[in-house]
Design a protein around this motif. Structure first.
Motif, PDB file in Angstrom:
ATOM      1  N   UNK A  17      13.780 -14.393 -12.900  1.00  0.00           N
ATOM      2  CA  UNK A  17      12.632 -13.472 -12.915  1.00  0.00           C
ATOM      3  C   UNK A  17      11.564 -13.975 -11.964  1.00  0.00           C
ATOM      4  N   UNK A  18      10.950 -13.031 -11.282  1.00  0.00           N
ATOM      5  CA  UNK A  18       9.858 -13.335 -10.367  1.00  0.00           C
ATOM      6  C   UNK A  18       8.678 -12.448 -10.744  1.00  0.00           C
ATOM      7  N   UNK A  19       7.533 -13.070 -10.994  1.00  0.00           N
ATOM      8  CA  UNK A  19       6.355 -12.314 -11.428  1.00  0.00           C
ATOM      9  C   UNK A  19       5.214 -12.588 -10.465  1.00  0.00           C
ATOM     10  N   UNK A  20       4.834 -11.540  -9.742  1.00  0.00           N
ATOM     11  CA  UNK A  20       3.751 -11.662  -8.767  1.00  0.00           C
ATOM     12  C   UNK A  20       2.408 -11.321  -9.407  1.00  0.00           C
ATOM     13  N   UNK A  21       1.360 -11.953  -8.914  1.00  0.00           N
ATOM     14  CA  UNK A  21       0.010 -11.662  -9.386  1.00  0.00           C
ATOM     15  C   UNK A  21      -0.994 -12.059  -8.313  1.00  0.00           C
ATOM     16  N   UNK A  22      -2.245 -11.646  -8.523  1.00  0.00           N
ATOM     17  CA  UNK A  22      -3.303 -12.057  -7.619  1.00  0.00           C
ATOM     18  C   UNK A  22      -3.804 -10.990  -6.665  1.00  0.00           C
ATOM     19  N   UNK A  23      -3.165  -9.842  -6.665  1.00  0.00           N
ATOM     20  CA  UNK A  23      -3.615  -8.781  -5.781  1.00  0.00           C
ATOM     21  C   UNK A  23      -4.925  -8.178  -6.243  1.00  0.00           C
ATOM     22  N   UNK A  24      -5.465  -7.293  -5.412  1.00  0.00           N
ATOM     23  CA  UNK A  24      -6.711  -6.636  -5.759  1.00  0.00           C
ATOM     24  C   UNK A  24      -7.346  -5.994  -4.551  1.00  0.00           C
ATOM     25  N   UNK A  25      -8.582  -5.585  -4.725  1.00  0.00           N
ATOM     26  CA  UNK A  25      -9.340  -4.958  -3.648  1.00  0.00           C
ATOM     27  C   UNK A  25     -10.215  -6.018  -2.981  1.00  0.00           C
ATOM     28  N   UNK A  26     -10.144  -6.074  -1.667  1.00  0.00           N
ATOM     29  CA  UNK A  26     -10.926  -7.050  -0.916  1.00  0.00           C
ATOM     30  C   UNK A  26     -11.454  -6.391   0.340  1.00  0.00           C
TER      31      UNK A  26
ATOM     32  N   UNK B 250       2.583  -6.952  -6.396  1.00  0.00           N
ATOM     33  CA  UNK B 250       1.144  -6.953  -6.648  1.00  0.00           C
ATOM     34  C   UNK B 250       0.453  -6.244  -5.477  1.00  0.00           C
ATOM     35  N   UNK B 251      -0.419  -5.325  -5.807  1.00  0.00           N
ATOM     36  CA  UNK B 251      -1.034  -4.476  -4.794  1.00  0.00           C
ATOM     37  C   UNK B 251      -2.253  -5.158  -4.182  1.00  0.00           C
ATOM     38  N   UNK B 252      -2.263  -5.197  -2.862  1.00  0.00           N
ATOM     39  CA  UNK B 252      -3.404  -5.694  -2.104  1.00  0.00           C
ATOM     40  C   UNK B 252      -3.997  -4.523  -1.327  1.00  0.00           C
ATOM     41  N   UNK B 253      -5.273  -4.289  -1.539  1.00  0.00           N
ATOM     42  CA  UNK B 253      -5.964  -3.221  -0.837  1.00  0.00           C
ATOM     43  C   UNK B 253      -7.133  -3.823  -0.072  1.00  0.00           C
ATOM     44  N   UNK B 254      -7.120  -3.627   1.239  1.00  0.00           N
ATOM     45  CA  UNK B 254      -8.192  -4.143   2.091  1.00  0.00           C
ATOM     46  C   UNK B 254      -9.001  -2.958   2.576  1.00  0.00           C
ATOM     47  N   UNK B 255     -10.214  -2.869   2.080  1.00  0.00           N
ATOM     48  CA  UNK B 255     -11.039  -1.708   2.404  1.00  0.00           C
ATOM     49  C   UNK B 255     -12.503  -2.032   2.176  1.00  0.00           C
ATOM     50  N   UNK B 256     -13.350  -1.402   2.970  1.00  0.00           N
ATOM     51  CA  UNK B 256     -14.786  -1.570   2.779  1.00  0.00           C
ATOM     52  C   UNK B 256     -15.328  -0.446   1.898  1.00  0.00           C
TER      53      UNK B 256
ATOM     54  N   UNK C 291      -7.255  -7.633   6.958  1.00  0.00           N
ATOM     55  CA  UNK C 291      -7.676  -6.394   7.597  1.00  0.00           C
ATOM     56  C   UNK C 291      -6.961  -5.224   6.921  1.00  0.00           C
ATOM     57  N   UNK C 292      -7.412  -4.013   7.150  1.00  0.00           N
ATOM     58  CA  UNK C 292      -6.825  -2.862   6.443  1.00  0.00           C
ATOM     59  C   UNK C 292      -5.320  -2.727   6.634  1.00  0.00           C
ATOM     60  N   UNK C 293      -4.794  -3.223   7.748  1.00  0.00           N
ATOM     61  CA  UNK C 293      -3.352  -3.136   7.981  1.00  0.00           C
ATOM     62  C   UNK C 293      -2.554  -4.038   7.038  1.00  0.00           C
ATOM     63  N   UNK C 294      -3.235  -4.941   6.350  1.00  0.00           N
ATOM     64  CA  UNK C 294      -2.557  -5.801   5.379  1.00  0.00           C
ATOM     65  C   UNK C 294      -2.413  -5.128   4.014  1.00  0.00           C
ATOM     66  N   UNK C 295      -2.989  -3.962   3.864  1.00  0.00           N
ATOM     67  CA  UNK C 295      -2.860  -3.231   2.604  1.00  0.00           C
ATOM     68  C   UNK C 295      -1.405  -2.899   2.326  1.00  0.00           C
ATOM     69  N   UNK C 296      -0.919  -3.326   1.167  1.00  0.00           N
ATOM     70  CA  UNK C 296       0.497  -3.143   0.828  1.00  0.00           C
ATOM     71  C   UNK C 296       0.738  -3.674  -0.577  1.00  0.00           C
ATOM     72  N   UNK C 297       1.920  -3.387  -1.080  1.00  0.00           N
ATOM     73  CA  UNK C 297       2.404  -4.067  -2.282  1.00  0.00           C
ATOM     74  C   UNK C 297       3.174  -5.292  -1.812  1.00  0.00           C
ATOM     75  N   UNK C 298       2.821  -6.437  -2.366  1.00  0.00           N
ATOM     76  CA  UNK C 298       3.431  -7.699  -1.966  1.00  0.00           C
ATOM     77  C   UNK C 298       4.412  -8.170  -3.043  1.00  0.00           C
TER      78      UNK C 298
END
Length: 114
Positions: free
Chosen positions: A3-12, A108-114, A86-93
């Motif tokens: 099992x692999x459990x990802x965490x730590x994503x968010x809005x930045x 884990x979803x990473x969203x890069x946005x102002x 940067x916004x191009x890094x927005x993705x599910x990791x």
């Protein structure tokens, strides 16, 4: 069972940093090549960073110099430190191990946005 459990994503905000974690069970990460992938809608999953059992790291051109993959053997956890986002890094990791290429976590979803 692996099992692999990802965490730590968010809005930045652009220019910010995040650290992702991948907690592994059923496999000893020290002895295996581990990778971080990301996926955006309509695109294939792409490998952004990998770490071999010997400690060799590789990065995609799009993240080289900004991301760093590492591991904590005691915690059996792989990390992805992401800087200068940067916004191009927005993705599910996702993380993955080469030994079991069909096993994926929930991501884990990473969203890069102002």
């Amino acid at each position: 069972q692996v099992q692999l459990v990802e965490s730590g994503g968010g809005l930045v905000q652009p220019g910010g940093s995040l650290r992702l974690s991948c907690a592994a069970s059923g496999i000893i990460i020290t002895f295996n090549t581990m990778g971080w992938y990301r996926q955006t809608p309509g695109k294939e999953r792409e490998l952004v960073a990998a770490l071999t059992s010997g400690g060799t790291t590789t990065y995609s051109d799009s993240v080289k110099g900004r991301f760093a993959i590492s591991r904590d053997n005691a915690k059996n956890t792989v990390y992805l430190q992401m800087n200068s986002l940067n916004p191009e890094d927005t993705a599910v990791y996702y993380c993955n191990t080469r030994k079991y290429p069909d096993i994926w976590g929930q991501g884990t979803l990473v969203t890069v946005s102002s």
